[in-house]
Write an enzyme that holds these catalytic residues in place. Structure first.
Site, mmCIF file in Angstrom:
data_model
loop_
_atom_site.group_PDB
_atom_site.id
_atom_site.type_symbol
_atom_site.label_atom_id
_atom_site.label_comp_id
_atom_site.label_asym_id
_atom_site.label_seq_id
_atom_site.Cartn_x
_atom_site.Cartn_y
_atom_site.Cartn_z
ATOM 1 N N GLY A 48 2.737 -10.418 -6.958
ATOM 2 C CA GLY A 48 3.280 -9.561 -8.008
ATOM 3 C C GLY A 48 4.647 -9.948 -8.546
ATOM 4 C CD GLU A 102 7.640 -6.838 -3.717
ATOM 5 O OE1 GLU A 102 7.257 -7.752 -4.474
ATOM 6 O OE2 GLU A 102 6.987 -6.432 -2.743
ATOM 7 C CG ASP A 106 4.491 2.765 -3.637
ATOM 8 O OD1 ASP A 106 4.925 3.775 -4.184
ATOM 9 O OD2 ASP A 106 3.307 2.669 -3.265
ATOM 10 C CG ASP A 162 -3.267 -6.494 -8.782
ATOM 11 O OD1 ASP A 162 -2.266 -6.104 -8.163
ATOM 12 O OD2 ASP A 162 -4.417 -6.499 -8.288
ATOM 13 N NE ARG A 168 -2.143 -10.629 -9.598
ATOM 14 C CZ ARG A 168 -1.710 -9.861 -8.588
ATOM 15 N NH1 ARG A 168 -0.534 -9.308 -8.653
ATOM 16 N NH2 ARG A 168 -2.464 -9.649 -7.530
HETATM 17 P P1 5GP Z 1 5.234 -0.603 -0.409
HETATM 18 O O1 5GP Z 1 5.128 -1.403 0.847
HETATM 19 O O2 5GP Z 1 6.635 -0.434 -0.921
HETATM 20 O O3 5GP Z 1 4.499 0.701 -0.342
HETATM 21 O O4 5GP Z 1 4.365 -1.388 -1.483
HETATM 22 C C1 5GP Z 1 4.810 -2.384 -2.270
HETATM 23 C C2 5GP Z 1 3.624 -3.087 -2.886
HETATM 24 O O5 5GP Z 1 2.606 -2.145 -3.275
HETATM 25 C C3 5GP Z 1 4.039 -3.778 -4.171
HETATM 26 O O6 5GP Z 1 4.508 -5.076 -3.921
HETATM 27 C C4 5GP Z 1 2.743 -3.765 -4.975
HETATM 28 O O7 5GP Z 1 1.953 -4.877 -4.601
HETATM 29 C C5 5GP Z 1 2.040 -2.499 -4.528
HETATM 30 N N1 5GP Z 1 2.280 -1.393 -5.485
HETATM 31 C C6 5GP Z 1 3.010 -0.292 -5.276
HETATM 32 N N2 5GP Z 1 3.018 0.505 -6.380
HETATM 33 C C7 5GP Z 1 2.261 -0.140 -7.295
HETATM 34 C C8 5GP Z 1 1.894 0.146 -8.659
HETATM 35 O O8 5GP Z 1 2.257 1.163 -9.270
HETATM 36 N N3 5GP Z 1 1.114 -0.769 -9.290
HETATM 37 C C9 5GP Z 1 0.667 -1.914 -8.686
HETATM 38 N N4 5GP Z 1 -0.097 -2.733 -9.398
HETATM 39 N N5 5GP Z 1 0.995 -2.215 -7.405
HETATM 40 C C10 5GP Z 1 1.782 -1.349 -6.726
#
Ligand code: 5GP
Length: 179
Positions: A48, A102, A106, A162, A168
């Site tokens: 991403g 990054e 999230d 994605d 993407r």
């Molecule tokens: P975390 O470990 O912070 O929960 O997740 C991070 C990863 O979750 C990001 O690098 C991404 O790959 C995915 N992600 C989180 N939110 C989104 C979103 O709104 N859209 C997409 N496409 N991926 C997300």
């Protein structure tokens, strides 16, 4: 007759112009902060972050080296928040300045895992640059040193992000409207 798949047109959340303008500001800030650095190791998280990373790094004047991590999305057989490293970085980072890049933060689990690993390996400094921050979703604390845009809790696509590996290559950040 075979059913035709309806093409869903994404809505724009953050335009290409706003992204590129913000990237120029972030690059200027990073250059200023690393003015004395002779080698900044920029580490992206596949896949991403790639689009953001390329545009950001092209704006930097600081000498940089590039490397990548790839993590697995948590799925069957994993605990909530359990992050697996699928591809490790190739370089040694001991005593080096590292900038982790990054697409979106999230829950924070992915970056928490990577940041801890980089520090454990003896990096001199580790900072985080993220394009998007969904702060209301955070479960573990992750300080973001350089942030593009805070966003609401909406599933975004485009500019590296994605949906089922598609979208993407959109030059903007968008979202899909459900009927
Ligand atoms: P975390 O470990 O912070 O929960 O997740 C991070 C990863 O979750 C990001 O690098 C991404 O790959 C995915 N992600 C989180 N939110 C989104 C979103 O709104 N859209 C997409 N496409 N991926 C997300």
């Amino acid at each position: 007759m075979a059913q035709q798949k309806k093409k869903i047109e994404p809505k724009t959340l953050i335009s290409e112009e706003r992204i590129q303008a913000r990237i120029r500001e972030l690059a200027a800030q990073i250059d200023q902060d690393y003015a004395d650095s002779d080698r900044l190791i920029c580490v992206g998280v596949l896949k991403g972050s790639v689009f953001f990373m390329v545009d950001l790094l092209k704006q930097l004047k600081t000498p940089i080296a590039v490397d990548f991590f790839q993590t697995s999305s948590y799925g069957a057989g994993t605990e909530p928040g359990e992050v697996r490293i699928r591809k490790d970085i190739d370089m040694s980072i001991r005593g080096k300045d590292v900038l982790l890049i990054e697409d979106i933060v999230d829950t924070g689990y992915t970056l928490r895992t990577i940041l801890d690993l980089l520090r454990f390996r003896g990096a001199r400094s580790v900072k985080l640059c993220a394009l998007l921050d969904k702060e209301t979703r955070r479960e573990v604390e992750v300080p973001i040193d350089y942030l593009g845009f805070p966003i609401e809790d909406v599933f975004v696509i485009g500019y590296g992000l994605d949906y089922d590996q598609l979208y993407r290559n959109l030059p903007y950040i968008g979202y899909l409207e459900t009927e």
